[in-house]
Design a protein around this motif. Sequence first.
Motif, PDB file in Angstrom:
ATOM      1  N   ALA A   1      15.286  -3.060 -19.841  1.00 45.55           N
ATOM      2  CA  ALA A   1      16.030  -2.038 -19.089  1.00 45.55           C
ATOM      3  C   ALA A   1      15.328  -1.733 -17.772  1.00 45.55           C
ATOM      4  CB  ALA A   1      16.156  -0.772 -19.927  1.00 45.55           C
ATOM      5  N   SER A   2      14.012  -1.861 -17.752  1.00 49.43           N
ATOM      6  CA  SER A   2      13.279  -1.602 -16.507  1.00 49.43           C
ATOM      7  C   SER A   2      13.735  -2.568 -15.411  1.00 49.43           C
ATOM      8  CB  SER A   2      11.779  -1.778 -16.720  1.00 49.43           C
ATOM      9  OG  SER A   2      11.322  -0.976 -17.763  1.00 49.43           O
ATOM     10  N   GLU A   3      13.963  -3.816 -15.784  1.00 49.13           N
ATOM     11  CA  GLU A   3      14.428  -4.789 -14.785  1.00 49.13           C
ATOM     12  C   GLU A   3      15.825  -4.425 -14.293  1.00 49.13           C
ATOM     13  OE1 GLU A   3      12.582  -7.738 -17.727  1.00 49.13           O
ATOM     14  OE2 GLU A   3      13.623  -9.001 -16.277  1.00 49.13           O
ATOM     15  N   SER A   4      16.664  -3.975 -15.222  1.00 48.25           N
ATOM     16  CA  SER A   4      18.029  -3.589 -14.827  1.00 48.25           C
ATOM     17  C   SER A   4      18.004  -2.426 -13.845  1.00 48.25           C
ATOM     18  CB  SER A   4      18.845  -3.193 -16.066  1.00 48.25           C
ATOM     19  OG  SER A   4      19.189  -4.339 -16.787  1.00 48.25           O
ATOM     20  N   THR A   5      17.156  -1.457 -14.131  1.00 47.73           N
ATOM     21  CA  THR A   5      17.027  -0.297 -13.244  1.00 47.73           C
ATOM     22  C   THR A   5      16.645  -0.733 -11.843  1.00 47.73           C
ATOM     23  OG1 THR A   5      16.405   1.158 -15.032  1.00 47.73           O
ATOM     24  CG2 THR A   5      15.601   1.760 -12.860  1.00 47.73           C
ATOM     25  N   LEU A   6      15.668  -1.621 -11.783  1.00 52.28           N
ATOM     26  CA  LEU A   6      15.179  -2.092 -10.488  1.00 52.28           C
ATOM     27  C   LEU A   6      16.266  -2.896  -9.764  1.00 52.28           C
ATOM     28  CD1 LEU A   6      13.015  -2.710  -8.364  1.00 52.28           C
ATOM     29  CD2 LEU A   6      12.199  -4.567  -9.842  1.00 52.28           C
ATOM     30  N   ILE A   7      16.926  -3.773 -10.506  1.00 53.18           N
ATOM     31  CA  ILE A   7      17.944  -4.610  -9.871  1.00 53.18           C
ATOM     32  C   ILE A   7      19.082  -3.756  -9.330  1.00 53.18           C
ATOM     33  CG2 ILE A   7      19.756  -6.299 -10.457  1.00 53.18           C
ATOM     34  CD1 ILE A   7      17.471  -7.620 -12.201  1.00 53.18           C
ATOM     35  N   ALA A   8      19.469  -2.754 -10.104  1.00 48.61           N
ATOM     36  CA  ALA A   8      20.527  -1.850  -9.636  1.00 48.61           C
ATOM     37  C   ALA A   8      20.080  -1.138  -8.362  1.00 48.61           C
ATOM     38  CB  ALA A   8      20.871  -0.847 -10.728  1.00 48.61           C
TER      39      ALA A   8
ATOM     40  N   GLY B   1      10.511   1.522 -10.797  1.00 49.54           N
ATOM     41  CA  GLY B   1      11.415   0.694  -9.995  1.00 49.54           C
ATOM     42  C   GLY B   1      11.307   1.059  -8.527  1.00 49.54           C
ATOM     43  N   ALA B   2      11.265   2.378  -8.256  1.00 52.26           N
ATOM     44  CA  ALA B   2      11.137   2.830  -6.863  1.00 52.26           C
ATOM     45  C   ALA B   2       9.810   2.361  -6.274  1.00 52.26           C
ATOM     46  CB  ALA B   2      11.249   4.356  -6.801  1.00 52.26           C
ATOM     47  N   MET B   3       8.775   2.334  -7.095  1.00 54.51           N
ATOM     48  CA  MET B   3       7.474   1.850  -6.610  1.00 54.51           C
ATOM     49  C   MET B   3       7.566   0.358  -6.266  1.00 54.51           C
ATOM     50  SD  MET B   3       5.260   3.921  -9.456  1.00 54.51           S
ATOM     51  CE  MET B   3       3.790   2.916  -9.420  1.00 54.51           C
ATOM     52  N   VAL B   4       8.184  -0.392  -7.142  1.00 56.33           N
ATOM     53  CA  VAL B   4       8.289  -1.844  -6.909  1.00 56.33           C
ATOM     54  C   VAL B   4       9.160  -2.122  -5.680  1.00 56.33           C
ATOM     55  CG1 VAL B   4       9.071  -4.047  -7.886  1.00 56.33           C
ATOM     56  CG2 VAL B   4       7.939  -2.367  -9.357  1.00 56.33           C
ATOM     57  N   ALA B   5      10.218  -1.309  -5.532  1.00 55.25           N
ATOM     58  CA  ALA B   5      11.142  -1.520  -4.412  1.00 55.25           C
ATOM     59  C   ALA B   5      10.580  -0.996  -3.088  1.00 55.25           C
ATOM     60  CB  ALA B   5      12.473  -0.835  -4.712  1.00 55.25           C
ATOM     61  N   GLY B   6       9.412  -0.388  -3.133  1.00 58.01           N
ATOM     62  CA  GLY B   6       8.814   0.123  -1.890  1.00 58.01           C
ATOM     63  C   GLY B   6       9.397   1.447  -1.462  1.00 58.01           C
ATOM     64  N   ILE B   7      10.059   2.139  -2.401  1.00 60.05           N
ATOM     65  CA  ILE B   7      10.665   3.433  -2.080  1.00 60.05           C
ATOM     66  C   ILE B   7       9.654   4.552  -2.347  1.00 60.05           C
ATOM     67  CG2 ILE B   7      12.526   5.026  -2.788  1.00 60.05           C
ATOM     68  CD1 ILE B   7      14.202   2.433  -3.342  1.00 60.05           C
ATOM     69  N   ALA B   8       8.749   4.308  -3.254  1.00 64.25           N
ATOM     70  CA  ALA B   8       7.688   5.288  -3.556  1.00 64.25           C
ATOM     71  C   ALA B   8       6.350   4.575  -3.540  1.00 64.25           C
ATOM     72  CB  ALA B   8       7.925   5.902  -4.937  1.00 64.25           C
ATOM     73  N   ILE B   9       5.374   5.265  -2.973  1.00 67.76           N
ATOM     74  CA  ILE B   9       4.015   4.718  -3.009  1.00 67.76           C
ATOM     75  C   ILE B   9       3.297   5.446  -4.135  1.00 67.76           C
ATOM     76  CG2 ILE B   9       1.873   4.356  -1.723  1.00 67.76           C
ATOM     77  CD1 ILE B   9       3.588   4.622   0.835  1.00 67.76           C
ATOM     78  N   GLY B  10       3.322   4.895  -5.307  1.00 68.99           N
ATOM     79  CA  GLY B  10       2.689   5.533  -6.458  1.00 68.99           C
ATOM     80  C   GLY B  10       3.646   6.456  -7.184  1.00 68.99           C
TER      81      GLY B  10
ATOM     82  N   HIS C   1      13.538   7.921 -17.960  1.00 70.43           N
ATOM     83  CA  HIS C   1      12.419   7.035 -18.304  1.00 70.43           C
ATOM     84  C   HIS C   1      11.573   6.737 -17.067  1.00 70.43           C
ATOM     85  CE1 HIS C   1      10.464   3.247 -19.659  1.00 70.43           C
ATOM     86  NE2 HIS C   1      10.439   3.918 -20.796  1.00 70.43           N
ATOM     87  N   SER C   2      10.294   6.535 -17.287  1.00 67.20           N
ATOM     88  CA  SER C   2       9.371   6.287 -16.172  1.00 67.20           C
ATOM     89  C   SER C   2       9.723   5.013 -15.396  1.00 67.20           C
ATOM     90  CB  SER C   2       7.942   6.175 -16.697  1.00 67.20           C
ATOM     91  OG  SER C   2       7.878   5.159 -17.678  1.00 67.20           O
ATOM     92  N   SER C   3      10.543   4.155 -15.989  1.00 64.60           N
ATOM     93  CA  SER C   3      10.886   2.907 -15.310  1.00 64.60           C
ATOM     94  C   SER C   3      11.698   3.143 -14.036  1.00 64.60           C
ATOM     95  CB  SER C   3      11.654   1.974 -16.253  1.00 64.60           C
ATOM     96  OG  SER C   3      12.752   2.640 -16.824  1.00 64.60           O
TER      97      SER C   3
END
Length: 513
Positions: free
Chosen positions: A154-161, A220-229, A214-216
């Motif tokens: 589900a974490s991948e789905s969140t990020l992809i969305a 996801g925002a961290m991976v997408a560069g939307i949040a730094i940490g 969920h923390s994912s």
Amino acid sequence: MTPDEFRVHGHAMIDWIAGYWERLGKGGDGEPEFPVLSQVRPGEIAAGLPLEAPEEPEAWAKIVGDVDALIMPGITHWQSPSFFAYFPANGSGPALLGDLLSGGLGVNGMLWATSPAATELETRVLDWMAALIGLPAGFHSTSRGGGGVIQGTASESTLIAMLAARERARRLEGRVGAQPGPASDESGGAARPVQVSNQNVEDRFVVYTSTQAHSSIIKGAMVAGIAIGPNDRRRVRLIQTDERLAMDPRLLEEAMETDRAAGLIPGYVCATVGTTSSGAIDPVKVIGAICKRHGAWLHVDAAYAGAACVCPEHRWMLDGIELADSMCFNPHKWLLTNFDCDLFWTQDKASVTGALSITPEYLRNAASEAGAVIDYRDWQIPLGRRFRALKLWFVIRHYGASGLRAFVSEHIRLAELFEQKIRDDERFEISAPRSLSLVCFRLKGDGEHGDQKNNALLAAINASGRAYLTHTVLLGADGHGRVVLRLAIGATMTQERHVEAVWELIQACAEVI
Ligand code: PLP
């Protein structure tokens, strides 16, 4: 290993697994053969393993023997009928055989051309499952803009969305220099002119979810560069919840309006159907209408609870799903399909592939160029992909829709039973409304002392090896966080006697802490 040797060792391995499941299934009464939660100390398993890889080949019997000797003590038995921790990660014979077959075929279904059956079966079982949980036509592969795909988690789905949402915002912004209007199917919605900041979309794109999500989503925002940490809230908003721990849509809309007024783009909302802590259900329909008003992408994370929608009486949880751009749930949690198997559907596949598609020369082929096929590599982060549809296909066919419904319904019945036991015992209290097969409860008692008692209770239960539960912290009516125990029913072999046994164990532990 020759095919003949593989046959012999393979049969023995299947025997081992079947025997393991039988032994696990006998648990519940008396001393368990396996402690549900592994009781080893950090480093204990590693200490039994050689520091270096063997130079010479080793005998198969010795290798397999080491599984019992070296590995099993460090296994937490997720398939135990007395596993009530987190959310389940259950499985079944048909699913495991599907995974075995997938490994045996050894295909990498990155492109349609690299194994047409892998792609076409996946598309079909996703359509089956979409129908089984009542998703509207826009999510089916037969629609103009929609379809489904298997992700790992589900974490991948969140990020992809999230990436798809940003892609759509970028496309609309670039096209007319305006912010996106209400989304519609493939186009992502008409744009309406507004005053536009000259900063680019990347810097203005804002993500919203609830404090209970969920923390994912933050990850996801961290991976997408939307949040730094994890604590960067400049473009991540955690919306407060109501008394049922569901997102408060009024506060969501206020936050989106404030952001829009500040020149930001309210771009992505993740609603949760079945939150991790308490199973709360965000109001998808109201949130969907808000997202439409603001042109935001709505993703619905139903990682755990989505499985229950195979039963028509639970589909109310997805009321309004037609307003969502994407949703996911995990058959690997609660639908008899061993990890990993997350199902992701979208009504806007153009934005998904727009965010993820890249075609180097060496992947070019006639079928893809003709646009006649789906290449699932464009729907996910990695290039390569396993043939995971096989296990889902086996599960759906082996149990049938009726079997899946019976499976989920029985667990919910068992959870109701457990909830009643808690209510009937004045030492305990229910800490949040029961959600499907998840019961949140605690020993009564306020403040630090109350928390200590509940932590001690949990530790005693888990140290017994007879069951495994986990905890969370939920806000009480007084606004203070309280340690709460979670009992999540969902292991494939869990029966009423295991629930009776865990209740006896909880009572016994409560006596001695
Ligand atoms: N979303 C919810 C609501 C969850 O409960 C979980 C895990 O329990 C996840 C997402 C993450 O799941 P996954 O491990 O598939 O990424």
